[in-house]
Design an enzyme around this catalytic site. Structure first.
Site, PDB file in Angstrom:
ATOM      1  N   GLY A  23     -15.897  -6.021  11.567  1.00 25.75           N
ATOM      2  CA  GLY A  23     -15.027  -5.739  10.632  1.00 25.75           C
ATOM      3  C   GLY A  23     -15.220  -5.939   9.239  1.00 25.75           C
ATOM      4  O   GLY A  23     -14.679  -5.427   8.424  1.00 25.75           O
ATOM      5  N   GLY A  56      -1.719   1.623   9.347  1.00 35.18           N
ATOM      6  CA  GLY A  56      -2.322   2.199   8.232  1.00 35.18           C
ATOM      7  C   GLY A  56      -3.661   2.184   8.641  1.00 35.18           C
ATOM      8  O   GLY A  56      -4.370   3.304   8.301  1.00 35.18           O
ATOM      9  N   ASP A 115     -10.128   2.921   2.895  1.00 34.49           N
ATOM     10  CA  ASP A 115     -10.495   2.426   4.176  1.00 34.49           C
ATOM     11  C   ASP A 115     -11.190   3.522   4.778  1.00 34.49           C
ATOM     12  O   ASP A 115     -12.207   3.014   5.924  1.00 34.49           O
ATOM     13  CB  ASP A 115      -9.248   1.906   4.886  1.00 34.49           C
ATOM     14  N   LYS A 170       0.830  -1.079   0.133  1.00 33.03           N
ATOM     15  CA  LYS A 170       0.002  -0.104  -0.033  1.00 33.03           C
ATOM     16  C   LYS A 170       0.876   1.277   0.142  1.00 33.03           C
ATOM     17  O   LYS A 170       0.436   2.544  -0.630  1.00 33.03           O
ATOM     18  CB  LYS A 170      -0.836   0.066   1.189  1.00 33.03           C
ATOM     19  N   ARG A 200       5.161   4.845  17.839  1.00 34.69           N
ATOM     20  CA  ARG A 200       4.303   4.996  16.342  1.00 34.69           C
ATOM     21  C   ARG A 200       2.949   5.732  16.882  1.00 34.69           C
ATOM     22  O   ARG A 200       2.499   6.428  15.993  1.00 34.69           O
ATOM     23  CB  ARG A 200       3.849   3.443  16.201  1.00 34.69           C
TER      24      ARG A 200
HETATM   25  P1  ATR Z   1      -2.298  -2.091   9.368  1.00 35.26           P
HETATM   26  O1  ATR Z   1      -1.426  -1.070   8.681  1.00 35.26           O
HETATM   27  O2  ATR Z   1      -2.927  -2.888   8.599  1.00 35.26           O
HETATM   28  O3  ATR Z   1      -3.043  -1.217  10.245  1.00 35.26           O
HETATM   29  P2  ATR Z   1       0.133  -2.841  10.988  1.00 35.26           P
HETATM   30  O4  ATR Z   1       0.904  -1.703  10.410  1.00 35.26           O
HETATM   31  O5  ATR Z   1       0.946  -4.254  10.971  1.00 35.26           O
HETATM   32  O6  ATR Z   1      -1.114  -3.049  10.213  1.00 35.26           O
HETATM   33  O7  ATR Z   1      -0.358  -2.557  12.581  1.00 35.26           O
HETATM   34  C1  ATR Z   1      -0.694  -3.654  13.261  1.00 35.26           C
HETATM   35  C2  ATR Z   1      -0.985  -3.122  14.699  1.00 35.26           C
HETATM   36  O8  ATR Z   1      -1.539  -4.114  15.397  1.00 35.26           O
HETATM   37  C3  ATR Z   1      -0.044  -2.284  15.190  1.00 35.26           C
HETATM   38  O9  ATR Z   1      -0.521  -1.040  16.040  1.00 35.26           O
HETATM   39  C4  ATR Z   1       0.670  -3.430  16.146  1.00 35.26           C
HETATM   40  O10 ATR Z   1       1.422  -2.441  17.364  1.00 35.26           O
HETATM   41  P3  ATR Z   1       3.186  -2.156  17.361  1.00 35.26           P
HETATM   42  O11 ATR Z   1       3.072  -0.840  16.325  1.00 35.26           O
HETATM   43  O12 ATR Z   1       3.598  -2.047  18.446  1.00 35.26           O
HETATM   44  O13 ATR Z   1       3.655  -3.370  16.350  1.00 35.26           O
HETATM   45  C5  ATR Z   1      -0.383  -3.821  16.741  1.00 35.26           C
HETATM   46  N1  ATR Z   1      -0.335  -5.249  17.343  1.00 35.26           N
HETATM   47  C6  ATR Z   1       0.152  -6.366  16.611  1.00 35.26           C
HETATM   48  N2  ATR Z   1       0.328  -7.475  17.542  1.00 35.26           N
HETATM   49  C7  ATR Z   1       0.063  -6.733  18.974  1.00 35.26           C
HETATM   50  C8  ATR Z   1       0.181  -7.428  19.986  1.00 35.26           C
HETATM   51  N3  ATR Z   1       0.567  -8.481  20.259  1.00 35.26           N
HETATM   52  N4  ATR Z   1      -0.052  -6.580  21.302  1.00 35.26           N
HETATM   53  C9  ATR Z   1      -0.258  -5.304  20.942  1.00 35.26           C
HETATM   54  N5  ATR Z   1      -0.207  -4.805  19.827  1.00 35.26           N
HETATM   55  C10 ATR Z   1      -0.161  -5.541  18.479  1.00 35.26           C
END
Ligand code: ATR
Length: 276
Positions: free
Chosen positions: A239, A130, A101, A65, A156
């Site tokens: 979702g 994202g 989205d 993306k 982040r």
């Molecule tokens: P997208 O772009 O589809 O939103 P992404 O950038 O992979 O996906 O984001 C995934 C989100 O899930 C992130 O906020 C991630 O937190 P981090 O920024 O700390 O990686 C969160 N996430 C994934 N697994 C997690 C976990 N076990 N506990 C807390 N947050 C989690």
């Protein structure tokens, strides 16, 4: 015959062909929508070659993306807000990109939680990827003036808050627990709850009855978060609606018909998610 596709790496699990295939059939459009596995190194070249390869455009999924956003000749504000694009089409020989989205989430929210009001109180976003950015953008556009972002990786969340301005506040991940007591909308954009794995650890004991809870995870359709919210009498927004509605603008651009998200389409996709 018009052609479109979804690109990603990997791409096998994408449900987009099912959604667009359903609409092609329903509206009697002479068109085709396929999946194409495109390696990140090849994505920019694939997009610039869309016309030569006979495509009217494409959807773009993980992890392409951001690449699509950068590779486009023209970007809509929806893509600028997120820094990523999921829908691409050709216009006067230019590769144009948008991010649907935001539209998908906000449309589904309006339909599933008509009582939710932008001025009712703070919105909470769990996650800072994202999808979180797309939803923060939508809530801001709708006029929500206090959005609190919790993310496991604090930096982040802070970066997101910086990018979106003073109505967005980043807080420590551990402080999310009592959000149901004071938030009026909670949206999970993390992967927690996917395939039933993990728990967001929110405490719903003193949840405000007017709190709406949304999840962008759609496998399972009723995540642990949504189940708990419903058990406490709250409105739960699944979702799948976002997935279905985000597909609408692309279909219209490529095939010239604005398609409808119907109960029948939902049922078809749910049947596929559940499997035989
Ligand atoms: P997208 O772009 O589809 O939103 P992404 O950038 O992979 O996906 O984001 C995934 C989100 O899930 C992130 O906020 C991630 O937190 P981090 O920024 O700390 O990686 C969160 N996430 C994934 N697994 C997690 C976990 N076990 N506990 C807390 N947050 C989690």
């Amino acid at each position: 015959m018009k052609r479109a596709c979804v690109i990603g790496w990997p791409i096998e699990h994408s449900r987009s062909p099912l959604i667009h295939g359903y609409w092609l059939n329903k509206y009697g459009v002479s068109g085709e929508y396929t999946k194409v596995a495109v390696h990140p190194d090849e994505a920019a070249a694939f997009l610039s070659g869309l016309a030569d390869n006979g495509f009217a455009g494409c959807n773009v999924t993980v992890p392409l993306k951001e690449i699509a956003y950068k590779a486009a000749d023209r970007r809509l504000p929806s893509a600028d807000a997120v820094g990523a694009a999921n829908t691409v089409w050709l216009e006067n020989g230019q590769v144009c990109a948008e991010n649907t989205d935001t539209y998908g989430f906000m449309t589904h929210l309006a339909q599933s939680a008509p009582d939710w009001q932008k001025g009712s109180g703070p919105a909470v976003i769990l996650g800072a990827g994202g999808a979180a950015r797309a939803i923060v953008h939508g809530l801001q556009e709708a006029g929500v003036d206090h959005i609190v972002v919790f993310n496991r990786t604090a930096e982040r969340a802070k970066a997101l808050a910086r990018d979106f301005g003073s109505s967005v506040e980043a807080r420590e991940w551990d402080a999310r627990v009592d959000a149901p007591a004071w938030a009026r909308l909670i949206v999970n954009t993390t992967t927690i709850g996917m395939k039933g794995e993990g728990d967001l650890g929110l405490d719903f004991k003193s949840a405000a009855k007017s709190c709406v809870v949304a999840d962008i995870v759609y496998v399972p359709l009723e995540t642990g978060l949504l189940k708990t919210a419903r058990e406490h009498g709250l409105t739960a927004v699944d979702g799948l609606g976002m997935l279905l509605h985000q597909a609408v603008p692309g279909f219209e651009r490529w095939f010239g018909v604005r398609p409808e998200v119907t109960d029948d389409l939902r049922a078809r996709i749910i049947a596929d998610l559940v499997g035989p």
